[in-house]
Design a protein around this motif. Structure first.
Motif, short mmCIF file in Angstrom:
data_model
loop_
_atom_site.label_atom_id
_atom_site.label_comp_id
_atom_site.label_asym_id
_atom_site.label_seq_id
_atom_site.Cartn_x
_atom_site.Cartn_y
_atom_site.Cartn_z
N ALA A 1 0.82 -1.21 0.00
CA ALA A 1 0.00 0.00 0.00
C ALA A 1 0.85 1.26 0.00
O ALA A 1 0.37 2.33 -0.33
N GLU A 2 2.11 1.13 0.39
CA GLU A 2 3.00 2.29 0.46
C GLU A 2 3.93 2.38 -0.74
O GLU A 2 4.80 3.24 -0.80
N GLN A 3 3.78 1.47 -1.71
CA GLN A 3 4.62 1.47 -2.90
C GLN A 3 4.01 2.38 -3.97
O GLN A 3 2.80 2.42 -4.12
N PRO A 4 4.85 3.06 -4.73
CA PRO A 4 4.31 3.90 -5.81
C PRO A 4 3.63 3.03 -6.87
O PRO A 4 4.08 1.92 -7.14
N ALA A 5 2.58 3.53 -7.44
CA ALA A 5 1.81 2.78 -8.45
C ALA A 5 2.53 2.72 -9.78
O ALA A 5 3.36 3.44 -10.12
#
Length: 134
Positions: free
Chosen positions: A130-134
Motif C-alpha cells: 500500500a506504500e509502494q508507488p503505483a
C-alpha cells in the motif's frame, strides 16, 4: 522442547494500513499461506478488491473469525460467518465485503500439488504494498 509458536494478532506485522496481518510468516508456517484480515463495518462499497490468483495458481480458503461478511464468487453471494468455510479455486474471481459490525477473517492459501513458497509481499519485513508507488 515443543515445536510451537504463539502470537497475539495485534503483535503481528501488518500491511495495507494495518488491516492485513502476515500471520503465516509471524507463526513461521512453512506449508501454506495464512493471513488475518480485519475489515471495518461495510460502507456499501467493500474494501477487498475483486481478484483471482490464476497467475500463481493459488486456491484460497476463507473463514470469518469474528463478525460476518459476504464473499462474492463470480456474481454469487456467499454469507461468511463463524460456521461457514469457503474454498475458492485459483482462476475464480472473488471479492469480500464485511457486514455491519466489521469482520476478522482468516485466509489460507496454497498451490495444489506444489511445495509452498511464501510470496514476497507476505514475508516479514517486506515493503507494504500500500506504500509502494503505483
Amino acid at each position: 522442547m515443543a515445536d510451537v509458536t504463539v502470537k497475539q494478532v495485534e503483535d503481528m506485522e501488518a500491511i495495507f494500513y494495518g488491516s492485513f496481518k502476515r500471520a503465516g510468516a509471524a507463526l513461521e508456517v512453512e506449508s501454506f499461506g495464512m493471513n488475518v484480515v480485519d475489515f471495518p463495518p461495510d460502507s456499501g462499497e467493500g474494501v477487498y478488491p475483486d481478484h483471482d490468483h490464476a497467475d500463481v495458481g493459488e486456491e484460497e480458503v476463507y473463514l470469518a473469525w469474528k463478525g460476518s461478511g459476504i464473499l462474492t464468487v463470480e456474481g454469487e453471494e456467499i454469507a461468511l460467518d463463524q460456521n461457514t468455510i469457503v474454498r475458492v479455486g485459483a482462476a475464480t474471481k472473488r471479492k469480500v465485503r464485511s457486514g455491519p459490525d466489521g469482520m476478522r477473517m482468516i485466509v489460507l492459501g496454497g498451490v495444489p500439488g506444489e511445495v509452498y513458497e511464501r510470496r514476497e509481499r507476505y514475508r516479514l519485513g517486506a515493503p507494504d504494498p500500500a506504500e509502494q508507488p503505483a
